[in-house]
Design an enzyme around this catalytic site. Structure first.
Site, PDB file in Angstrom:
ATOM      1  N   ASP A 268       0.870  -1.173   0.000  1.00 44.70           N
ATOM      2  CA  ASP A 268       0.000   0.000   0.000  1.00 44.70           C
ATOM      3  C   ASP A 268       0.919   1.239   0.000  1.00 44.70           C
ATOM      4  O   ASP A 268       2.117   1.126   0.291  1.00 44.70           O
ATOM      5  CB  ASP A 268      -0.859  -0.043   1.271  1.00 44.70           C
ATOM      6  CG  ASP A 268      -1.589   1.241   1.518  1.00 44.70           C
ATOM      7  OD1 ASP A 268      -2.278   1.719   0.606  1.00 44.70           O
ATOM      8  OD2 ASP A 268      -1.463   1.792   2.635  1.00 44.70           O
TER       9      ASP A 268
ATOM     10  N   ASP B 287      -0.265   5.126   0.866  1.00 44.43           N
ATOM     11  CA  ASP B 287      -0.532   6.144   1.895  1.00 44.43           C
ATOM     12  C   ASP B 287      -0.626   5.517   3.283  1.00 44.43           C
ATOM     13  O   ASP B 287      -1.432   4.612   3.507  1.00 44.43           O
ATOM     14  CB  ASP B 287      -1.817   6.895   1.558  1.00 44.43           C
ATOM     15  CG  ASP B 287      -1.649   7.694   0.275  1.00 44.43           C
ATOM     16  OD1 ASP B 287      -0.738   8.540   0.257  1.00 44.43           O
ATOM     17  OD2 ASP B 287      -2.376   7.456  -0.699  1.00 44.43           O
TER      18      ASP B 287
HETATM   19  C1  XBP Z   1      -5.222   6.260   0.504  1.00 43.34           C
HETATM   20  C2  XBP Z   1      -6.367   6.962  -0.072  1.00 43.34           C
HETATM   21  C3  XBP Z   1      -6.185   8.035  -1.044  1.00 43.34           C
HETATM   22  C4  XBP Z   1      -5.481   9.253  -0.492  1.00 43.34           C
HETATM   23  C5  XBP Z   1      -5.701  10.447  -1.381  1.00 43.34           C
HETATM   24  O1  XBP Z   1      -4.818   5.251  -0.367  1.00 43.34           O
HETATM   25  O2  XBP Z   1      -7.487   6.633   0.263  1.00 43.34           O
HETATM   26  O3  XBP Z   1      -7.460   8.425  -1.476  1.00 43.34           O
HETATM   27  O4  XBP Z   1      -6.032   9.572   0.776  1.00 43.34           O
HETATM   28  O5  XBP Z   1      -5.268  10.202  -2.670  1.00 43.34           O
HETATM   29  P1  XBP Z   1      -3.859   3.982   0.046  1.00 43.34           P
HETATM   30  P2  XBP Z   1      -6.162  10.650  -3.936  1.00 43.34           P
HETATM   31  O6  XBP Z   1      -3.758   3.897   1.533  1.00 43.34           O
HETATM   32  O7  XBP Z   1      -4.583   2.797  -0.576  1.00 43.34           O
HETATM   33  O8  XBP Z   1      -2.534   4.239  -0.616  1.00 43.34           O
HETATM   34  O9  XBP Z   1      -6.699  12.013  -3.619  1.00 43.34           O
HETATM   35  O10 XBP Z   1      -5.216  10.640  -5.092  1.00 43.34           O
HETATM   36  O11 XBP Z   1      -7.273   9.621  -4.046  1.00 43.34           O
HETATM   37 MG    MG Z   2      -3.031   3.125   3.322  1.00 41.39          MG
END
Ligand code: XBP
Ligand code: MG
Length: 257
Positions: free
Chosen positions: A10, A12
């Site tokens: 993953d 974020d």
């Molecule tokens: C995390 C998310 C993303 C980010 C924002 O994704 O939910 O939506 O918060 O990015 P992960 P965007 O943990 O799966 O990496 O605004 O580009 O959607």
């Molecule tokens: Mg995440």
């Protein structure tokens, strides 16, 4: 048990702590620039994180937290434009080096590459955000370390749906039992579990430490480093005090007691 062949990360919260001081700030800058008086506080953003995907999150905010807002008739386009502006801000922040990768990430990726493990990414965030993070926070060449980068709208349904993990594994022609997933949130663990990935290692952060991680094998506060041990929150890590490939192989085969 199949051998461990691939690690799927993953982005974020897992590769870097991006939400509170990255995405949230970029959303607020885009709102201000568009003349909107919306301000997503640290606390409100924690609640909004229940919905993954930036465009979906804005829609959720309007439906549940700002019902008085009179949106334009073309709401989808309005949200898409706001979100594109947010992506501009976020990728600029990354290019300025504002968000480092988390403890242990670079070392573990290097070790995995040395040992011939295959690497992939499965995330709900926008592809441009992944490229910017890898390039500026990890290594200028880091994008090439990953065989598959599965991101954003490439699948119809974002996490907690399993689609993004299934898509990544299809691209790599891999079975779930040959993979290990790295996540930081309830939605992420759900997504990987529903894609039948058996071993999920969770590194928590401020927004997710209280999440329900049912389905994960080990929950720790960070990957850790030899001189900075992780704190184990649930599951067994045996005698390991930081995450290395030996630990992952033991976890995958459940050789860790
Ligand atoms: C995390 C998310 C993303 C980010 C924002 O994704 O939910 O939506 O918060 O990015 P992960 P965007 O943990 O799966 O990496 O605004 O580009 O959607
Ligand atoms: Mg995440």
């Amino acid at each position: 048990m199949a051998d461990l062949e691939a690690l799927i990360f993953d982005v974020d919260g897992t590769l870097a702590d991006t939400e509170r001081d990255g995405h949230r700030v970029a959303f607020n800058l885009a709102f201000k620039e568009a003349g909107l008086d919306w301000e997503w506080s640290v606390e409100l953003y924690g609640k909004l994180l229940a919905v993954t995907g930036g465009k979906e999150r804005i829609r959720h905010y309007l439906a549940d937290y700002n019902t008085a807002f009179q949106g334009p008739a073309e709401l989808d386009q309005f949200i898409a434009e706001l979100h594109a502006a947010k992506t501009e801000h976020y990728t600029r922040m990354l290019a300025e080096g504002m968000i480092p990768v988390r403890n242990g990430v670079k070392r573990l990726l290097q070790e995995a590459r040395e040992q011939g493990l295959r690497l992939a990414i499965a995330t709900t965030t926008t592809p441009a955000n992944v490229s910017a993070l890898l390039q500026h926070s990890l290594d200028p060449q880091a994008e090439s370390w990953f065989e598959v980068i599965a991101a954003g709208d490439i699948v119809a349904e974002k996490k907690p749906a399993p689609d993004i993990y299934i898509w990544a594994m299809q691209q790599m022609k891999l079975q779930p039992l040959a993979c290990m997933a790295f996540e930081d949130s309830h939605n992420g663990v759900q997504s990987a579990s529903r894609a039948s990935i058996d071993t999920i290692l969770v590194t928590t952060n401020g927004y997710t430490v209280e999440d329900d991680f049912t389905g994960a094998t080990l929950i720790i506060d960070q990957l850790g480093e030899p001189d900075q041990p992780f704190q184990r929150l649930n599951g067994s890590a045996g005698d390991f005090s930081y995450t290395n490939i030996e630990m992952l192989r033991a976890l995958h085969g459940r050789g860790v007691k």
